[in-house]
Design an enzyme around this catalytic site. Sequence first.
Site, short mmCIF file in Angstrom:
data_model
loop_
_atom_site.label_atom_id
_atom_site.label_comp_id
_atom_site.label_asym_id
_atom_site.label_seq_id
_atom_site.Cartn_x
_atom_site.Cartn_y
_atom_site.Cartn_z
N GLU A 35 67.94 6.19 -12.81
CA GLU A 35 67.84 5.79 -11.40
C GLU A 35 69.10 6.15 -10.63
O GLU A 35 69.04 6.60 -9.49
CB GLU A 35 67.55 4.29 -11.28
CG GLU A 35 66.13 3.91 -11.68
CD GLU A 35 65.05 4.62 -10.86
OE1 GLU A 35 65.26 4.86 -9.64
OE2 GLU A 35 64.00 4.96 -11.42
N CYS A 181 52.44 14.06 -0.40
CA CYS A 181 52.83 13.66 0.96
C CYS A 181 54.20 14.27 1.27
O CYS A 181 55.20 13.58 1.45
CB CYS A 181 52.87 12.13 1.04
SG CYS A 181 53.02 11.49 2.72
N CYS A 188 47.13 16.36 2.76
CA CYS A 188 46.36 15.11 2.94
C CYS A 188 45.01 15.17 2.21
O CYS A 188 44.52 14.14 1.75
CB CYS A 188 46.14 14.83 4.42
SG CYS A 188 47.71 14.67 5.31
N CYS A 191 45.30 13.69 -1.17
CA CYS A 191 46.05 12.43 -1.28
C CYS A 191 45.14 11.25 -1.60
O CYS A 191 44.16 11.00 -0.92
CB CYS A 191 46.79 12.17 0.03
SG CYS A 191 47.80 10.68 -0.06
N CYS A 197 45.12 6.03 5.35
CA CYS A 197 46.31 6.52 6.06
C CYS A 197 46.09 6.60 7.57
O CYS A 197 45.28 7.39 8.05
CB CYS A 197 46.72 7.90 5.51
SG CYS A 197 48.25 8.50 6.26
N1 ADE Z 1 63.51 9.01 -8.36
C1 ADE Z 1 63.97 7.77 -8.52
N2 ADE Z 1 63.38 7.17 -9.56
C2 ADE Z 1 62.52 8.07 -10.09
C3 ADE Z 1 61.62 8.06 -11.19
N3 ADE Z 1 61.50 6.98 -11.95
N4 ADE Z 1 60.89 9.16 -11.42
C4 ADE Z 1 61.04 10.25 -10.63
N5 ADE Z 1 61.86 10.33 -9.60
C5 ADE Z 1 62.61 9.25 -9.32
#
Ligand code: ADE
Length: 321
Positions: A35, A181, A188, A191, A197
């Site tokens: 993350e 998106c 679209c 999606c 939407c």
């Molecule tokens: N960007 C932030 N967290 C992510 C995840 N778990 N998978 C892909 N892109 C991300």
Amino acid sequence: MKNLHRTIHRWYQSYGRRTLPWRNTDEPYYIYLSEVMLQQTQVKTVLERYYFPFIERFPTLKALGEAELGEVLKAWEGLGYYTRAKNLHKSATLVSELPTDIDALIQLPGIGKNTAHAIAAFAFRQPVPIMEANVKRILCRLYRLENPTQKELWEYAYGLLDQDNAFDYNQAMMDIGALVCLPKNPACDRCPLERICEGKDDPLRYPAKQKRSVRLREEHIVIYRYHDRIFLHQRSGKFLHGLWGFESTKVPPCTAAYLGEVSHTYTHFKLTCKVYLYDEETPKQKHYFTLDEISELAISKVDEKILVLLKRSKRPCWVSF
Ligand code: ADE
């Protein structure tokens, strides 16, 4: 809502990036690391060049906390936004295990609300939404929001969340944003959220574009060389703190040779450096390094470009070139 969640889930099963390694682990540290790496870096770069080597070098939060910051910065070299690496390292010195509670996670350096929610949803399977850039764009289009506040976005995010499977739901939302998106070219017709939407007739209108002018910053960089060694200093200010780099100066020494120009765009400004080489007869600086030694140090992107310029330039007469 049940139907919509089922549609999102099915879409994720068919088209989602389910094989990403940080989606196939229960290890909170790996998920936290991914993350943080993904905060400002594309999936492809993290996946191909950084995630696995970093884990191999620092296999646990404890190992990361016990490492020298310089080693961590070296493993982060090229990823940019080095504050992320420093915060990661700092967190690892503060806790031996990640807390499961969102409020406790936010207390750790470098973990904002979105990252805390992502860790809670992905590592601890808590029923909370996330709010990264792709999800924000989807929410803006779904609900025709041009300039929403953070509070509004979180309210919409909670309203749409699939509490029974927040893991798949959140990963799917990111993938819909990254694959369908799209900012400029939304597909679209493909999606899974198209049915609900509100912005699909004019998706590019949401969210409103931020007007940001790029600030320009110019520096003169002097490479001080003494025989086959180059002077580098360790940065101590806010910008690129902890990395080794070349010295910048207001006025270059008049006998320095001009090597050329390099530039690099950071989030808030574009930095252009005019680069000079100055051969010293006696060493006047503090730390000199050979090219081999420099390859072991963590240096910034722009300093890497300066090194390349130096190596390519005709004037320097490196024995090893
Ligand atoms: N960007 C932030 N967290 C992510 C995840 N778990 N998978 C892909 N892109 C991300």
